[in-house]
Design a protein around this motif. Structure first.
Motif, PDB file in Angstrom:
ATOM      1  N   HIS A 283       0.617  -1.309  -0.040  1.00 20.57           N
ATOM      2  CA  HIS A 283      -0.117   0.070  -0.014  1.00 20.57           C
ATOM      3  C   HIS A 283       0.874   1.141  -0.155  1.00 20.57           C
ATOM      4  O   HIS A 283       0.266   2.204  -0.490  1.00 20.57           O
ATOM      5  CB  HIS A 283      -0.844   0.068   1.129  1.00 20.57           C
ATOM      6  N   ASP A 284       1.851   1.306   0.639  1.00 17.43           N
ATOM      7  CA  ASP A 284       2.825   2.317   0.444  1.00 17.43           C
ATOM      8  C   ASP A 284       4.246   1.735   0.066  1.00 17.43           C
ATOM      9  O   ASP A 284       4.978   1.186   0.915  1.00 17.43           O
ATOM     10  CB  ASP A 284       2.886   3.010   1.991  1.00 17.43           C
ATOM     11  N   LEU A 285       4.785   1.965  -1.328  1.00 20.78           N
ATOM     12  CA  LEU A 285       5.973   1.528  -1.720  1.00 20.78           C
ATOM     13  C   LEU A 285       7.136   2.234  -1.051  1.00 20.78           C
ATOM     14  O   LEU A 285       8.256   1.609  -0.665  1.00 20.78           O
ATOM     15  CB  LEU A 285       6.224   1.930  -3.134  1.00 20.78           C
ATOM     16  N   ASN A 286       7.001   3.502  -0.415  1.00 19.82           N
ATOM     17  CA  ASN A 286       8.332   4.166   0.117  1.00 19.82           C
ATOM     18  C   ASN A 286       8.374   3.503   1.489  1.00 19.82           C
ATOM     19  O   ASN A 286       9.666   3.591   1.752  1.00 19.82           O
ATOM     20  CB  ASN A 286       7.949   5.686   0.497  1.00 19.82           C
ATOM     21  N   LYS A 287       7.374   2.757   2.221  1.00 23.27           N
ATOM     22  CA  LYS A 287       7.885   2.281   3.425  1.00 23.27           C
ATOM     23  C   LYS A 287       7.739   0.612   3.181  1.00 23.27           C
ATOM     24  O   LYS A 287       7.690   0.159   4.637  1.00 23.27           O
ATOM     25  CB  LYS A 287       6.609   2.728   4.334  1.00 23.27           C
ATOM     26  N   ALA A 288       7.700   0.157   2.148  1.00 27.49           N
ATOM     27  CA  ALA A 288       7.641  -1.130   2.117  1.00 27.49           C
ATOM     28  C   ALA A 288       9.079  -1.822   2.042  1.00 27.49           C
ATOM     29  O   ALA A 288       9.820  -1.037   1.751  1.00 27.49           O
ATOM     30  CB  ALA A 288       7.160  -1.702   0.636  1.00 27.49           C
ATOM     31  N   ASN A 289       8.938  -3.112   2.698  1.00 25.77           N
ATOM     32  CA  ASN A 289      10.446  -3.867   2.707  1.00 25.77           C
ATOM     33  C   ASN A 289      11.004  -3.943   1.440  1.00 25.77           C
ATOM     34  O   ASN A 289      10.426  -4.944   0.391  1.00 25.77           O
ATOM     35  CB  ASN A 289      10.042  -5.141   3.810  1.00 25.77           C
ATOM     36  N   LYS A 290      12.055  -3.360   1.249  1.00 26.50           N
ATOM     37  CA  LYS A 290      12.650  -3.559  -0.296  1.00 26.50           C
ATOM     38  C   LYS A 290      13.174  -4.545  -0.686  1.00 26.50           C
ATOM     39  O   LYS A 290      12.980  -5.302  -1.613  1.00 26.50           O
ATOM     40  CB  LYS A 290      13.695  -2.348  -0.342  1.00 26.50           C
ATOM     41  N   GLU A 323       6.577   4.603 -10.794  1.00 31.04           N
ATOM     42  CA  GLU A 323       7.482   4.313 -11.891  1.00 31.04           C
ATOM     43  C   GLU A 323       8.922   4.603 -11.370  1.00 31.04           C
ATOM     44  O   GLU A 323       9.895   3.916 -11.829  1.00 31.04           O
ATOM     45  CB  GLU A 323       7.006   5.271 -13.042  1.00 31.04           C
ATOM     46  N   ALA A 324       9.100   5.825 -10.797  1.00 30.92           N
ATOM     47  CA  ALA A 324      10.602   5.942 -10.446  1.00 30.92           C
ATOM     48  C   ALA A 324      11.030   4.786  -9.343  1.00 30.92           C
ATOM     49  O   ALA A 324      12.024   4.506  -9.458  1.00 30.92           O
ATOM     50  CB  ALA A 324      10.637   7.456  -9.606  1.00 30.92           C
ATOM     51  N   PHE A 325       9.986   4.347  -8.522  1.00 28.48           N
ATOM     52  CA  PHE A 325      10.462   3.253  -7.392  1.00 28.48           C
ATOM     53  C   PHE A 325      10.842   2.064  -8.252  1.00 28.48           C
ATOM     54  O   PHE A 325      11.991   1.133  -8.156  1.00 28.48           O
ATOM     55  CB  PHE A 325       9.312   2.937  -6.781  1.00 28.48           C
ATOM     56  N   GLN A 326       9.981   1.842  -9.394  1.00 28.31           N
ATOM     57  CA  GLN A 326      10.255   0.684 -10.191  1.00 28.31           C
ATOM     58  C   GLN A 326      11.468   0.466 -10.868  1.00 28.31           C
ATOM     59  O   GLN A 326      12.326  -0.406 -10.905  1.00 28.31           O
ATOM     60  CB  GLN A 326       9.169   0.251 -11.188  1.00 28.31           C
ATOM     61  N   LYS A 327      11.819   1.670 -11.348  1.00 29.86           N
ATOM     62  CA  LYS A 327      13.259   1.799 -12.151  1.00 29.86           C
ATOM     63  C   LYS A 327      14.343   1.685 -11.137  1.00 29.86           C
ATOM     64  O   LYS A 327      15.365   1.232 -11.420  1.00 29.86           O
ATOM     65  CB  LYS A 327      13.158   3.052 -12.972  1.00 29.86           C
ATOM     66  N   GLN A 328      14.289   2.309 -10.189  1.00 31.64           N
ATOM     67  CA  GLN A 328      15.419   2.509  -8.936  1.00 31.64           C
ATOM     68  C   GLN A 328      15.434   0.742  -8.474  1.00 31.64           C
ATOM     69  O   GLN A 328      16.768   0.692  -8.350  1.00 31.64           O
ATOM     70  CB  GLN A 328      14.950   3.210  -8.000  1.00 31.64           C
ATOM     71  N   ASN A 329      14.424   0.126  -8.423  1.00 28.67           N
ATOM     72  CA  ASN A 329      14.595  -1.000  -7.653  1.00 28.67           C
ATOM     73  C   ASN A 329      14.526  -2.140  -8.770  1.00 28.67           C
ATOM     74  O   ASN A 329      14.229  -3.348  -8.518  1.00 28.67           O
ATOM     75  CB  ASN A 329      13.340  -1.303  -6.656  1.00 28.67           C
ATOM     76  N   LYS A 330      14.485  -1.958 -10.158  1.00 31.83           N
ATOM     77  CA  LYS A 330      14.388  -2.882 -11.187  1.00 31.83           C
ATOM     78  C   LYS A 330      13.462  -3.905 -11.017  1.00 31.83           C
ATOM     79  O   LYS A 330      13.338  -5.116 -10.967  1.00 31.83           O
ATOM     80  CB  LYS A 330      15.875  -3.459 -11.274  1.00 31.83           C
ATOM     81  N   LEU A 331      12.058  -3.421 -10.668  1.00 35.80           N
ATOM     82  CA  LEU A 331      10.836  -4.220 -10.509  1.00 35.80           C
ATOM     83  C   LEU A 331      10.081  -4.557 -11.921  1.00 35.80           C
ATOM     84  O   LEU A 331      10.100  -3.533 -12.801  1.00 35.80           O
ATOM     85  CB  LEU A 331       9.943  -3.619  -9.743  1.00 35.80           C
ATOM     86  N   ALA A 332      10.159  -5.822 -12.272  1.00 37.74           N
ATOM     87  CA  ALA A 332       9.506  -6.261 -13.630  1.00 37.74           C
ATOM     88  C   ALA A 332       7.925  -6.470 -13.323  1.00 37.74           C
ATOM     89  O   ALA A 332       7.558  -7.493 -14.110  1.00 37.74           O
ATOM     90  CB  ALA A 332      10.146  -7.038 -14.299  1.00 37.74           C
TER      91      ALA A 332
END
Length: 385
Positions: A283-290, A323-332
């Protein structure tokens, strides 16, 4: 009779406090979300990040006080603690009911939802019994005469009370009372049966007499019955007010809408997929366990390569930040968006994982105990082929 009344009060209050504490401790995150509503009402939103901790503490205190009362341990201190706690709860439930600020107090979690007035009534009854206990606290005798046994009992209860809350917080509720529990059929939980009663509203008009300047209010039924509309001296002023007077049928899931960044609705496509599909909820990508998101990403890639299993990520984070989070963490993983309330109800974790098939929740996991690809393959995917 007095002794019977004191003993009844003791057992009734003790058992109810233990039950209430256990039900909420079963889902401390859910209780924490309810506490956040109260924090907002009293303008102390800076405590939001500590809500889950407060939830675990309150639940443990309820269980400990209830158990200590039943065991007769430290009756003086326990009776004072119970009195302080019930006065505080009674104030909160009255405030919620009188000012309509929090629609459900969460006294018994999602297992037994109560309206604010029901909660207030329950607290008033408890207050009476706790006052009886407080006034007769010297008559309560401990079950164990040994001070050492009493101390050990209290320690054991305390460890179990805090341990249960910490376990369910770090994993998932032992018993899931939400409409996204394992075995739930999501499309069915979103349906309104044919012929189900709808909400009933009352329309209130404000009328003004052109000659006398008199103002009066009346409902839409009174307006038609009196035929005041035929009198040209009366005119409606302002906008009519709509008031809910009878709640109609409400589906178990009423607020789930899954859409892409453009707002296109994908709810049915995702939850009604006839094949196995994985739903990652953050629900909150910024606080999610990476680290967990990385593990889920690898799981998604392997699943789609070997069994064409579709994996989607649901979040409330804005499309640009996502989108920025996906690029930074290479989520597919395909990403979609939904409101935070249903996402927090789907799984009490950030992130969490659901395995769906044909609208049914087959299983769900907290990020602390995610399944391996091998487990998913052997338990589910191979059996589907």
């Amino acid at each position: 009779m007095k002794k019977v009344l004191v003993n009844f009060s003791r057992f009734f209050v003790g058992i109810l406090f233990i039950f209430s504490g256990l039900i909420k401790a079963n889902d401390p995150l859910g209780f924490g979300y309810k506490l956040q509503e109260y924090f907002e009402v009293f303008h102390i939103s800076f405590l939001h990040d500590f809500a889950a901790g407060f939830a675990i503490l309150i639940c443990a205190v309820e269980i400990i006080l209830g158990a200590a009362l039943l065991l007769g341990i430290r009756a003086r201190q326990v009776s004072v603690g119970l009195l302080i706690l019930i006065i505080f709860f009674t104030f909160l439930t009255f405030y919620s009911a009188a000012f309509d600020v929090v629609r459900s107090c969460g006294c018994f979690g999602d297992a037994i939802p109560l309206t604010p007035w029901q909660s207030f009534g329950k607290d008033l009854i408890l207050l009476v019994f706790i006052i009886i206990i407080y006034l007769n606290r010297d008559q309560i005798q401990p079950v164990f005469s040994s001070e050492k046994a009493q101390s050990r009992s209290l320690w054991i209860v305390s460890i179990l009370a805090f341990g249960f809350g910490l376990y369910t917080y770090n994993y998932l509720p032992v018993k899931d009372f939400l409409p996204y529990h394992i075995g739930a059929n999501l499309p069915e939980n979103m349906k309104i049966p044919e012929g189900a009663p709808a909400d009933v509203y009352e329309i209130n008009y404000t009328l003004k007499n052109k000659k006398t300047g008199e103002n009066k209010k009346m409902t839409d039924k009174e307006y038609l019955k009196t035929e005041i509309w035929k009198d040209s001296n009366w005119e409606i002023t302002g906008d009519p007010e709509s008031k809910l007077i009878k709640k109609g049928y409400e589906p178990k899931i009423k607020d789930l809408k899954i859409s892409d960044a453009m707002g296109t609705d994908y709810t049915a496509e995702i939850i009604e997929n006839p094949y196995y599909n994985l739903v990652v909820v953050a629900h909150d990508l910024n606080k999610a366990n990476k680290k967990a998101l990385g593990d889920l990403n690898a799981l998604a890639i392997t699943s789609v390569e070997n069994y064409n299993i579709r994996t989607v990520l649901l979040t409330t984070t804005s499309p640009s930040n996502t989108e920025a989070f996906q690029k930074q963490n290479k989520l597919a993983i395909e990403t979609f968006f939904a409101d935070g309330v249903p996402l927090k109800s789907m799984v009490r974790a950030n992130p969490g994982l659901l395995l769906l098939k044909d609208g049914e929740v087959i299983n769900k996991w907290h990020y602390r105990n995610l399944p391996s690809y091998k487990h998913l393959e052997e338990t589910y995917f191979k059996k589907n082929n």
